[in-house]
Design a protein around this motif. Structure first.
Motif, PDB file in Angstrom:
ATOM      1  N   LYS B 183      24.348 -47.509  18.464  1.00  0.00           N
ATOM      2  CA  LYS B 183      24.639 -46.722  17.255  1.00  0.00           C
ATOM      3  C   LYS B 183      24.168 -45.283  17.419  1.00  0.00           C
ATOM      4  O   LYS B 183      24.847 -44.344  17.023  1.00  0.00           O
ATOM      5  N   THR B 186      26.688 -43.217  19.457  1.00  0.00           N
ATOM      6  CA  THR B 186      28.104 -43.143  19.066  1.00  0.00           C
ATOM      7  C   THR B 186      28.229 -42.714  17.608  1.00  0.00           C
ATOM      8  O   THR B 186      27.314 -42.943  16.811  1.00  0.00           O
ATOM      9  N   THR B 187      29.369 -42.105  17.278  1.00  0.00           N
ATOM     10  CA  THR B 187      29.639 -41.787  15.875  1.00  0.00           C
ATOM     11  C   THR B 187      30.356 -42.986  15.259  1.00  0.00           C
ATOM     12  O   THR B 187      30.893 -43.842  15.982  1.00  0.00           O
ATOM     13  N   GLU B 190      33.846 -43.176  16.472  1.00  0.00           N
ATOM     14  CA  GLU B 190      34.004 -43.769  17.819  1.00  0.00           C
ATOM     15  C   GLU B 190      33.906 -45.296  17.751  1.00  0.00           C
ATOM     16  O   GLU B 190      34.680 -46.007  18.385  1.00  0.00           O
ATOM     17  N   ARG B 191      32.957 -45.781  16.955  1.00  0.00           N
ATOM     18  CA  ARG B 191      32.793 -47.233  16.864  1.00  0.00           C
ATOM     19  C   ARG B 191      33.989 -47.901  16.195  1.00  0.00           C
ATOM     20  O   ARG B 191      34.290 -49.068  16.451  1.00  0.00           O
ATOM     21  N   VAL B 299      27.394 -47.110  27.542  1.00  0.00           N
ATOM     22  CA  VAL B 299      27.999 -46.372  26.423  1.00  0.00           C
ATOM     23  C   VAL B 299      28.320 -44.939  26.851  1.00  0.00           C
ATOM     24  O   VAL B 299      29.413 -44.423  26.584  1.00  0.00           O
ATOM     25  N   LYS B 303      31.974 -42.935  27.118  1.00  0.00           N
ATOM     26  CA  LYS B 303      32.273 -41.669  26.431  1.00  0.00           C
ATOM     27  C   LYS B 303      32.762 -40.618  27.432  1.00  0.00           C
ATOM     28  O   LYS B 303      33.685 -39.855  27.162  1.00  0.00           O
ATOM     29  N   ASN B 314      36.920 -47.885  23.324  1.00  0.00           N
ATOM     30  CA  ASN B 314      35.844 -47.795  22.336  1.00  0.00           C
ATOM     31  C   ASN B 314      34.523 -47.783  23.117  1.00  0.00           C
ATOM     32  O   ASN B 314      34.253 -48.713  23.879  1.00  0.00           O
ATOM     33  N   PRO B 315      33.718 -46.727  22.969  1.00  0.00           N
ATOM     34  CA  PRO B 315      32.517 -46.628  23.809  1.00  0.00           C
ATOM     35  C   PRO B 315      31.540 -47.782  23.633  1.00  0.00           C
ATOM     36  O   PRO B 315      30.704 -48.029  24.512  1.00  0.00           O
ATOM     37  N   LEU B 316      31.671 -48.505  22.524  1.00  0.00           N
ATOM     38  CA  LEU B 316      30.768 -49.643  22.316  1.00  0.00           C
ATOM     39  C   LEU B 316      30.879 -50.668  23.442  1.00  0.00           C
ATOM     40  O   LEU B 316      29.897 -51.329  23.792  1.00  0.00           O
TER      41      LEU B 316
END
Lengths: 70, 372
Positions: B183, B186-187, B190-191, B299, B303, B314-316
């Motif tokens: 969290k 990431t924004t 993004e999530r 992560v 990105k 999705n960077p997650l």
């Protein structure tokens, strides 16, 4: 008509709507089990349930339209 | 008569019980509690816990040459037999489909090895650990128990108990460790990024993958061969679908048998002398560092990849590169759904998740090559 496909291969645990139900975006339509995890399939838009094409216990894949909304 | 009585009394275990033995029993009881009441990795922590418990009875001879636990440890673990057999079973349970469908995820699994190297250098920096010990601590960040045990057996057998318990304990804490780090990096936007349907790889692709992956990985890092070769042959058993009996044995009966021997063997290494010292505390602290950096590495690379690629991810899903299959992927899926209910990341996250297992085995091979 908005067709909602299963997002992944999985077993249907429960069908949470029936034909004729009014649903809002992000309401739960179907609950799947995949990788020992419960995956809820949410409505992508507001609408009325026009078709339910699966039953609890069915194995569905990404080309299965589980529910159709109108 | 007096001498006989003295010998009989001296032969009683209770006369030789030390505070260290009792302290280790308490640790064993904690492991029992975690496994039985909290459901923390019970398949491993229960036999490890009992191994600790039994190994800390005095005068048993269990750990002496020829003793039962000595045999488990010496022939099963020290000779590097059991961890590769576990990998055989894992291979027979692993679906490489998500990796084949999106090969970029291999890079995310590799990036998560940042945690391994961050903890390695961190441990060296403390001055508490030598290079071999630091490598074993670093590998905790790979969140893969058999690999941690495999590397410890090669480089620092005296650290095996602490390293493996730390690895399995932190794996169970993945749902607590991953979310705050992912969290923070990431924004919400993004999530919430949905990823499309994943293509289904063909049967031929799934059969070719373990063979091709073996060629590439073992040629690059030959010392990873014991783990990678067994992982891939197990997978080939499953995907070929022509040796169902072997697949079944590899992932059920054999896996269960070697898990018992592994747990008892590892637990038996945790005697008071080897466990109750400042290094063990260091192992647990650096283990958290390893997990945190592993999450961050995946992560951040996701990105970075998004800056240069058209099909963004999705960077997650990078956070799933820490291995801990499939728990890390489940955590990522839940985080994605929380940000956007239309987001189904589970199978996408399985790519880096499985790639992380390969990455950790490769990292272990690289450590053995560089250090031994």
């Amino acid at each position: 008509m908005t067709q909602v496909n299963a997002p992944m291969v999985g077993k249907v645990l429960s069908v949470d709507v029936k034909v004729g139900d009014q649903v809002k975006k992000n309401d739960v339509l179907v609950t799947l089990e995949a990788m020992k995890m419960q995956i809820k399939v949410y409505a992508p838009a507001d609408g009325e349930v026009a078709e339910v094409n699966c039953n609890a216990g069915d194995v569905v894949s990404t080309d299965t339209v589980v529910v159709a909304l109108k | 008569m007096n001498q006989l009585m003295t010998e009989i009394i001296d032969g009683l275990g209770v006369m030789h019980l030390t505070p260290g033995n009792v302290a280790m029993w308490l640790i064993a009881f904690v492991l029992f509690y975690l496994a039985i009441k909290k459901g923390v990795e019970p398949l491993l922590l229960l036999p490890i816990g009992f191994g600790v418990f039994a190994a800390n009875f005095p005068l048993t001879g269990l750990l002496e040459e020829g003793g039962l636990f000595y045999i488990f440890y010496h022939y099963g673990i020290e000779n590097e037999l059991i961890p590769p057999l576990i990998f055989l079973g894992l291979g027979a349970m692993t679906d490489f489909g998500p990796v084949i469908a999106n090969p970029k995820t291999l890079l995310l699994g590799a990036a998560a090895q940042l945690g391994v190297y961050a903890a390695f250098f961190g441990a060296l920096f403390t001055g508490l650990f030598n290079v071999k010990e630091a490598a074993c601590i670093g590998i905790i960040g790979g969140a893969d128990g058999p690999t941690s045990i495999f590397l410890s057996a090669n480089l620092a057998p005296h650290m095996m108990g602490a390293v493996s318990v730390a690895a399995y304990s932190y794996m169970a804490l993945v749902p607590i460790i991953i979310p705050p780090i992912a969290k923070a990096l990431t924004t919400k936007q993004e999530r919430a990024m949905p990823m499309g349907m994943m293509r289904m790889p063909s049967k031929t692709e799934k059969i070719v993958f373990p063979v091709l992956a073996s060629i590439v990985i073992i040629l690059l890092v030959p010392k990873s061969a014991p783990l990678i070769a067994m992982f891939m042959v197990g997978n080939l058993f499953m995907e070929s679908a022509v040796v169902d009996r072997l697949t079944d044995v590899a992932r059920n009966a054999l896996m269960n048998i070697v898990t018992i021997l592994l747990g008892l063997g590892v637990g038996s290494t945790m005697t008071a002398d080897s466990f109750l010292n400042s290094k063990t505390i260091g192992v647990f602290i650096m283990g958290v560092v390893a997990f945190a950096f592993a999450t961050a590495g995946g992560v951040l690379l996701a990105k970075l990849m998004n800056l240069f690629t058209k099909n963004k991810v999705n960077p997650l899903i990078g956070a799933a590169g820490v291995s801990a299959v499939p728990m890390a992927a489940r955590v990522v899926h839940n985080m994605g759904t929380e940000a956007n209910p239309q987001n189904y990341l589970l199978m996408h996250a399985m790519g880096p998740n499985v790639a992380g297992v390969i990455g950790t085995a490769v990292a272990a091979g690289a450590f053995i090559t560089a250090i031994l």
